[in-house]
Write a protein that holds these residues in place. Structure first.
Motif, PDB file in Angstrom:
ATOM      1  N   VAL A 120       0.754  -1.216   0.080  1.00 43.52           N
ATOM      2  CA  VAL A 120       0.062  -0.100   0.098  1.00 43.52           C
ATOM      3  C   VAL A 120       0.960   1.095  -0.186  1.00 43.52           C
ATOM      4  N   PRO A 121       0.738   2.199  -0.788  1.00 45.30           N
ATOM      5  CA  PRO A 121       1.608   3.390  -1.001  1.00 45.30           C
ATOM      6  C   PRO A 121       1.186   4.631   0.257  1.00 45.30           C
ATOM      7  N   PRO A 122       2.204   5.156   0.643  1.00 41.75           N
ATOM      8  CA  PRO A 122       1.842   5.839   1.871  1.00 41.75           C
ATOM      9  C   PRO A 122       0.735   6.844   2.010  1.00 41.75           C
ATOM     10  N   ALA A 123       0.249   7.269   0.974  1.00 43.84           N
ATOM     11  CA  ALA A 123      -0.908   8.249   0.799  1.00 43.84           C
ATOM     12  C   ALA A 123      -2.128   7.573   1.039  1.00 43.84           C
ATOM     13  N   GLN A 124      -2.156   6.254   0.694  1.00 42.73           N
ATOM     14  CA  GLN A 124      -3.467   5.601   1.057  1.00 42.73           C
ATOM     15  C   GLN A 124      -3.470   4.938   2.179  1.00 42.73           C
ATOM     16  N   ARG A 125      -2.238   4.755   2.946  1.00 47.16           N
ATOM     17  CA  ARG A 125      -2.374   4.071   4.184  1.00 47.16           C
ATOM     18  C   ARG A 125      -3.377   3.946   5.023  1.00 47.16           C
ATOM     19  N   GLY A 126      -3.889   5.533   5.175  1.00 49.59           N
ATOM     20  CA  GLY A 126      -4.775   5.833   6.299  1.00 49.59           C
ATOM     21  C   GLY A 126      -6.281   4.972   5.580  1.00 49.59           C
ATOM     22  N   THR A 127      -6.466   4.864   4.438  1.00 51.32           N
ATOM     23  CA  THR A 127      -7.717   4.358   4.058  1.00 51.32           C
ATOM     24  C   THR A 127      -7.506   2.773   4.030  1.00 51.32           C
ATOM     25  N   ALA A 128      -6.335   2.310   3.619  1.00 51.92           N
ATOM     26  CA  ALA A 128      -6.063   0.999   3.774  1.00 51.92           C
ATOM     27  C   ALA A 128      -6.286   0.578   5.401  1.00 51.92           C
ATOM     28  N   THR A 129      -5.867   1.270   6.423  1.00 56.54           N
ATOM     29  CA  THR A 129      -6.003   0.984   7.717  1.00 56.54           C
ATOM     30  C   THR A 129      -7.614   0.987   7.967  1.00 56.54           C
ATOM     31  N   GLY A 130      -8.334   2.017   7.557  1.00 56.99           N
ATOM     32  CA  GLY A 130      -9.725   1.919   7.615  1.00 56.99           C
ATOM     33  C   GLY A 130     -10.397   0.753   6.899  1.00 56.99           C
ATOM     34  N   VAL A 131     -10.177   0.191   5.900  1.00 53.36           N
ATOM     35  CA  VAL A 131     -10.462  -1.053   5.282  1.00 53.36           C
ATOM     36  C   VAL A 131      -9.939  -2.101   6.156  1.00 53.36           C
ATOM     37  N   ILE A 266     -16.603   3.595  11.123  1.00 52.49           N
ATOM     38  CA  ILE A 266     -15.577   3.388  10.414  1.00 52.49           C
ATOM     39  C   ILE A 266     -15.462   4.044   9.057  1.00 52.49           C
ATOM     40  N   ALA A 267     -16.778   3.505   8.221  1.00 52.36           N
ATOM     41  CA  ALA A 267     -16.579   3.965   6.858  1.00 52.36           C
ATOM     42  C   ALA A 267     -16.747   5.468   6.809  1.00 52.36           C
ATOM     43  N   ILE A 268     -17.220   6.299   7.554  1.00 48.65           N
ATOM     44  CA  ILE A 268     -17.168   7.635   7.689  1.00 48.65           C
ATOM     45  C   ILE A 268     -16.012   8.140   8.042  1.00 48.65           C
ATOM     46  N   LEU A 269     -15.400   7.609   9.169  1.00 55.32           N
ATOM     47  CA  LEU A 269     -14.103   8.287   9.721  1.00 55.32           C
ATOM     48  C   LEU A 269     -12.929   8.044   8.646  1.00 55.32           C
ATOM     49  N   THR A 270     -12.955   6.784   7.967  1.00 60.46           N
ATOM     50  CA  THR A 270     -12.006   6.409   7.083  1.00 60.46           C
ATOM     51  C   THR A 270     -11.645   7.343   5.879  1.00 60.46           C
ATOM     52  N   LEU A 271     -12.820   8.246   5.510  1.00 55.69           N
ATOM     53  CA  LEU A 271     -12.854   9.348   4.629  1.00 55.69           C
ATOM     54  C   LEU A 271     -11.863  10.392   5.180  1.00 55.69           C
ATOM     55  N   MET A 272     -11.792  10.616   6.480  1.00 52.69           N
ATOM     56  CA  MET A 272     -11.166  11.679   6.930  1.00 52.69           C
ATOM     57  C   MET A 272      -9.542  11.333   7.307  1.00 52.69           C
ATOM     58  N   ALA A 273      -9.496   9.822   7.426  1.00 55.81           N
ATOM     59  CA  ALA A 273      -8.123   9.395   7.735  1.00 55.81           C
ATOM     60  C   ALA A 273      -7.115   9.820   7.140  1.00 55.81           C
ATOM     61  N   ASP A 274      -7.068  10.204   5.688  1.00 55.04           N
ATOM     62  CA  ASP A 274      -5.695  10.588   5.244  1.00 55.04           C
ATOM     63  C   ASP A 274      -5.687  12.280   5.103  1.00 55.04           C
ATOM     64  N   ARG A 275      -6.775  12.798   5.950  1.00 54.47           N
ATOM     65  CA  ARG A 275      -6.677  14.396   5.624  1.00 54.47           C
ATOM     66  C   ARG A 275      -6.003  14.934   6.880  1.00 54.47           C
ATOM     67  N   LEU A 276      -5.890  14.244   7.996  1.00 60.03           N
ATOM     68  CA  LEU A 276      -5.422  14.813   9.304  1.00 60.03           C
ATOM     69  C   LEU A 276      -4.166  15.046   9.400  1.00 60.03           C
ATOM     70  N   ASN A 277      -3.841  16.080  10.245  1.00 65.02           N
ATOM     71  CA  ASN A 277      -2.081  16.014  10.561  1.00 65.02           C
ATOM     72  C   ASN A 277      -2.221  15.008  11.468  1.00 65.02           C
ATOM     73  N   ARG A 278      -1.329  13.876  11.187  1.00 66.76           N
ATOM     74  CA  ARG A 278      -1.708  12.555  12.043  1.00 66.76           C
ATOM     75  C   ARG A 278      -0.793  12.720  13.428  1.00 66.76           C
ATOM     76  N   LEU A 279       0.076  13.558  13.619  1.00 66.16           N
ATOM     77  CA  LEU A 279       0.729  13.438  14.908  1.00 66.16           C
ATOM     78  C   LEU A 279      -0.106  14.161  15.997  1.00 66.16           C
ATOM     79  N   ARG A 280      -0.565  15.502  15.424  1.00 65.62           N
ATOM     80  CA  ARG A 280      -1.530  16.195  16.314  1.00 65.62           C
ATOM     81  C   ARG A 280      -2.873  15.757  16.607  1.00 65.62           C
ATOM     82  N   ALA A 281      -3.055  14.852  15.488  1.00 64.93           N
ATOM     83  CA  ALA A 281      -4.667  14.335  15.875  1.00 64.93           C
ATOM     84  C   ALA A 281      -4.471  13.130  16.756  1.00 64.93           C
ATOM     85  N   TYR A 282      -3.189  12.448  16.826  1.00 68.16           N
ATOM     86  CA  TYR A 282      -2.967  11.140  17.762  1.00 68.16           C
ATOM     87  C   TYR A 282      -2.752  11.950  18.900  1.00 68.16           C
ATOM     88  N   GLN A 283      -2.157  13.023  19.271  1.00 71.97           N
ATOM     89  CA  GLN A 283      -2.268  13.485  20.809  1.00 71.97           C
ATOM     90  C   GLN A 283      -3.172  14.000  21.237  1.00 71.97           C
TER      91      GLN A 283
END
Lengths: 764, 165
Positions: A120-131, A266-283
């Motif tokens: 899975v390419p990095p830009a799609q890993r959020g979506t892949a994780t959602g799937v 999950i289906a709804i949140l997956t749409l957002m997964a690749d749009r967030l600042n990952r580190l900030r969102a994680y904290q």
């Protein structure tokens, strides 16, 4: 993407089975929570070596089958065999052995993660994780709702008993076999040039690889995440079933309701997964998770009157934490791999597993030890126990003071050895009450009880070998009987001491021994067919509020008529007319009483007033359930407040002796139940003489205790509070957040670089 | 893989066919829980017809004991007894009455010509394992067909221009 996710899904399904079902498989043989947690953590010690080595090597080899696949295929084969064997293991140690081997095989499967991330390419890993998350959720839903509750079933196939436990493991084995085929026949690795290929395995290269400059900082994040994810571990399942008394099916239903909601989320949140600042969102999500944990603990411990959440409350809090968990998962995994280049993914997984497992072992075992430590300090100790009922509500502190001042403690004992608490059969926690539970810590009694248990286990094992018994078994049984007598005598002695000290405080009432009062009743029969029992019971519950003289409403045994009993007031015709008018308007007239098809007769009745320890109508309710009942009432679904007395009345109905029974909570003192029973004239004397005992049992069935000076005295083990594990989760949550802040600062200063994302950008 | 998938699917479906055929061809009724039987490991039985007896029966129970639920339902002519086809170890699947005191009832589907053939369609145990095996077979077969359709097209990993040491 979907096909590539399937083997990983199979692995997580197997982890579901091993994570949930194996707790109960082991529970057949062991009860101590620390031992249980330790046994379940043993594979982690093994994994420290195997997962690390396997993933390390998978970056450095190349075979005709690929670099990751050989390990995965051997792992899935072994896993399938172990899953088939596990339910057949007859002894604790054989089960543990197979469990450890199976986890070893699952460790061999661990390169499935870097394989997936390579695809899975990095830009799609959020979506892949959602799937991936969606598939896992669907599998967890199906498992917990449909399958897990079947654990205790015993099916028969061609006369051979197959337990639900066996079927669960074998289905997981089938899934593993099918995934093995997909891997073997459907996935092919193509050659990847790598500077690490062919690197010789030595301690120097091993340590050097794991402590690679690029990977070390990423481990900081792993430690933080592992610390926070440890949670209550396997003790969570015991919290539901043993402490709160829910069945495995209830647990499964709870998870299924949340799981169904999660499928959409999950289906709804997956749409957002690749749009967030990952580190900030994680904290941010970590802080939200900690806050929810604190809220849940405080709600259960300080707000709920019986410290037992209803299923709806468990789902509500669980769902809030689940949404947070889903979002955290969607950002965390892609976040990590942003910092790792492709050819080092195996090495990273090796190092991460090492760090993860070490942290996990400490945290999971810590949970078990924390629960034991918490119990040693705050929970009722093991020893002799007596439950008494007082004349009037009193605080536990004043009773304890009286007992301490009376020198009831043995020489050398401290006040900490005496534990006094308000006791209610319905679990209500209160500062004062009628019922008191008094315990005296006794390590020697604890030792004896442990020996009794050990003898019982030996006897069970011997019964398998020689079912008819032998000399050794007879001798063990005698020894056990003597030890049990010692415990019994100690409990009796403690009871006598307590009674002597608290004599003036104890009630003089004795379980409704006051003779009943005879009454005159009337029974009206209405011709009617096909009315459901639920409608009748709901009508009774509503009508009782308007008609206090109403006793009961039942369907006749032949189901052709309905009989309504009430106290004879002298003007029965007027009562009948009023009741019929009420039925015309109740729930838009779905249950109408037709006076033209009715007949009346007199009947003999008796009334008992039974004082109870608990309040039949609790004065305190859970705020969330109270609100829910309020909302339900707007829509016409009212839950009667006197639900327990109503149930007592229904339980006491008996077609041959007491066809009509009404039970009412007395409102003057709030601590007694009034029972009115109409007797069948043919059996009136026999029925009256045995009725009191039936009443005591019926009350006990609704967690109401008929008052008597001493309720019970016996040896009891220490009472564990598995909810204490949540406290540990909160503490570890703060630790994890602190670690994440360190990582954030290093990232901001540029000391840590997002090498994985940079590599992908370069290759585009 | 296709053969394996079809084999698993066939086995699962074969287990599903008898209850499914009853579901579509049978008559529905309401069955009431009347008796719980505890079968000990040595084959002895204890019968309980009240919740109080049931509670006593569950004391000192180990996992080798099996609990059988027996229900009673009415056909057009006579009342019939129906034992749930599977037992439960450790505790009964269903009590005799609900906590409210109402009798425990379940829908039952039976063959009018032979009421001794019946199923409890709302009990998970009637369907769950046969269903799980069938679903595993279905997914495996589906994946196998997908793979056959895209055979000889391996999942290619993109070439890596790595500057890692």
């Amino acid at each position: 993407m979907l096909l590539a996710m399937l083997p990983w899904s199979a692995l997580t399904i197997s982890q579901q089975v091993t994570g949930n079902a194996v707790v109960f498989s082991l529970r057949k043989f062991v009860e101590n929570p620390a031992l249980l947690a330790f046994v379940l953590s043993v594979p982690s010690f093994v994994s420290l070596v195997t997962v690390t080595l396997v993933n390390f090597l998978s970056d450095r080899i190349w075979t005709p089958f690929g670099r990751r696949k050989p390990f995965i295929m051997i792992g899935f084969t072994g896993m399938a065999i172990c899953l088939f064997l596990m339910p057949l293991m007859p002894t604790f140690w054989s089960l543990v052995a197979v469990f450890i081997i199976m986890n070893l095989c699952m460790d061999l499967d661990s390169p499935v993660e870097p394989l997936k991330q390579e695809i899975v390419p990095p830009a799609q890993r959020g979506t892949a994780t959602g799937v991936m998350s969606w598939i896992n959720q669907a599998a967890q839903l199906a498992f917990m709702f449909f399958v897990f509750g079947r654990f205790d079933d015993v099916h028969f196939m061609a006369g051979i008993p197959i337990t639900g436990e066996t079927a669960i493991y074998w289905c997981a084995g089938l899934i593993a076999l099918s995934s093995l085929m997909l891997l073997a026949l459907g996935i092919k690795e193509t050659y990847q040039p790598s500077a690490l290929k062919g690197q010789r395995l030595s301690i120097k290269t091993f340590i050097g690889g794991l402590t690679d400059r690029e990977l070390l900082p990423v481990y900081i994040l792993i430690v933080g995440a592992a610390v926070m994810q440890a949670g209550t571990g396997p003790l969570g399942a015991l919290l539901y079933t043993e402490q709160w008394g829910y069945t495995k099916q209830d647990m499964g239903t709870n998870i299924a309701i949340g799981g169904t909601i999660n499928l959409f989320l999950i289906a709804i949140l997956t749409l957002m997964a690749d749009r967030l600042n990952r580190l900030r969102a994680y904290q941010t999500l970590i802080l939200v998770s900690i806050a929810l944990n604190i809220a849940y603990y405080c709600y259960v411990h300080f707000i709920l009157p019986d410290r037992r959440p209803a299923l709806f409350e468990i789902v509500l809090f669980g769902e809030m934490m689940s949404v947070t968990g889903i979002l955290t998962g969607l950002v965390y995994t892609p976040l990590i791999y942003d910092y790792v280049v492709r050819n080092k993914m195996g090495t990273y997984v090796a190092g991460a597993q090492l760090v993860n497992r070490l942290t996990n072992v400490l945290a999971v075992n810590g949970a078990g030890l924390f629960v034991i430590g918490y119990a040693a300090i705050f929970q009722p100790p093991a020893g002799e126990m007596v439950r008494v009922v007082l004349k009037e509500p009193t605080t536990a502190a004043s009773i304890k003071e009286r007992l301490v001042n009376s020198n009831i403690l043995k020489a050398g004992g401290s006040t900490g050895d005496l534990y006094v608490s308000v006791w209610n059969a319905d679990g209500m926690v209160a500062d004062s009450g009628l019922g008191m539970e008094i315990r005296l810590r006794n390590p020697d009694s604890e030792r004896i009880a442990s020996e009794v248990k050990s003898i019982s286990e030996s006897l069970k094992a011997r019964q398998n070998i020689s079912p008819k018994g032998d000399l050794e078994s007879t001798s063990l049984k005698e020894k056990r009987a003597n030890l049990e007598k010692t415990l019994h005598d100690r409990s009796l002695s403690f009871e006598q001491n307590v009674k002597a000290v608290l004599n003036d405080y104890l009630t003089t009432s004795d379980g409704g021994s006051v003779p009943p009062r005879s009454l005159e009743a009337c029974v009206i029969s209405y011709n009617s067919e096909g009315v459901s029992e639920r409608i009748l019971n709901d009508f009774l519950a509503s009508a009782r509020k308007q008609f206090p003289e109403l006793i009961d409403i039942v369907e006749s045994p032949d189901r052709r008529s309905i009989e309504i009993s009430f106290l004879d007031s002298g003007d029965n015709g007027a009562f009948q007319t009023r009741l019929q008018a009420f039925s015309d308007t109740w729930r838009n007239g779905i249950f109408r009483l037709d006076g033209s098809n009715s007949s009346r007769r007199s009947a003999a009745a008796s009334e008992w007033i039974i004082p109870t320890v608990e309040q039949p109508i609790p004065s305190r309710t859970s705020p969330i359930m109270g609100f829910l009942q309020h909302v339900a009432a707007w829509f016409g679904f009212e839950t009667p407040r006197d639900i327990r007395p109503l149930a007592v009345g229904r339980t006491l109905r008996d077609v041959t002796t007491t066809p009509h029974v009404g039970a009412y909570a007395q409102t003057n003192d709030g601590h007694s139940v009034r029972i009115v029973a109409v007797f069948d004239p043919a059996n009136i004397d026999d029925a009256r003489s045995s009725f009191r005992d039936r009443v005591i049992q019926a009350l006990a069935g609704q967690r109401l205790t008929a008052v008597q000076p001493v309720l019970t005295s016996t040896y009891v083990p220490v009472r564990y509070d598995y909810m204490a594990g949540n406290l540990l989760s909160i503490i570890l949550g703060f630790v994890g957040f602190g670690i994440t802040m360190i990582f954030y600062r290093l990232n901001k200063k540029g000391i840590i670089r997002r090498r994985g994302a940079e590599e992908a950008a370069f290759n585009k | 893989m296709l053969i394996w998938g079809l084999a698993v699917l066939s086995f699962g479906f074969a287990q599903l066919v008898p209850p499914l055929s009853l579901l579509f061809c049978g008559s529905w009724a309401e069955a009431r829980s009347t008796i719980v039987v505890k079968e000990a490991d040595d084959g002895s039985y204890i019968v309980s017809k009240t919740n109080a007896d049931l509670k006593n029966m569950q004391k000192d129970t180990d996992r080798r004991s099996r609990f059988w639920n027996i229900f009673e339902f009415k056909t057009k002519s006579t009342p019939q007894e129906a034992r749930l086809p599977f037992a439960s170890s450790g505790s009964p699947l269903y009590p005799l009455t609900t906590p409210r005191g109402d009798p425990v009832t379940l829908p039952i589907v039976y063959l009018p010509d032979n009421p001794s053939r019946f199923i409890f369609p709302t009990v998970f145990g009637t369907w769950v394992f046969q269903g799980v095996i069938t679903v595993i077979g279905l997914i495996t077969t589906f994946v196998a067909i997908q793979l056959l359709a895209t055979a000889r097209k391996p999942i290619e990993l993109p070439a890596v221009h790595n500057h890692a040491k």
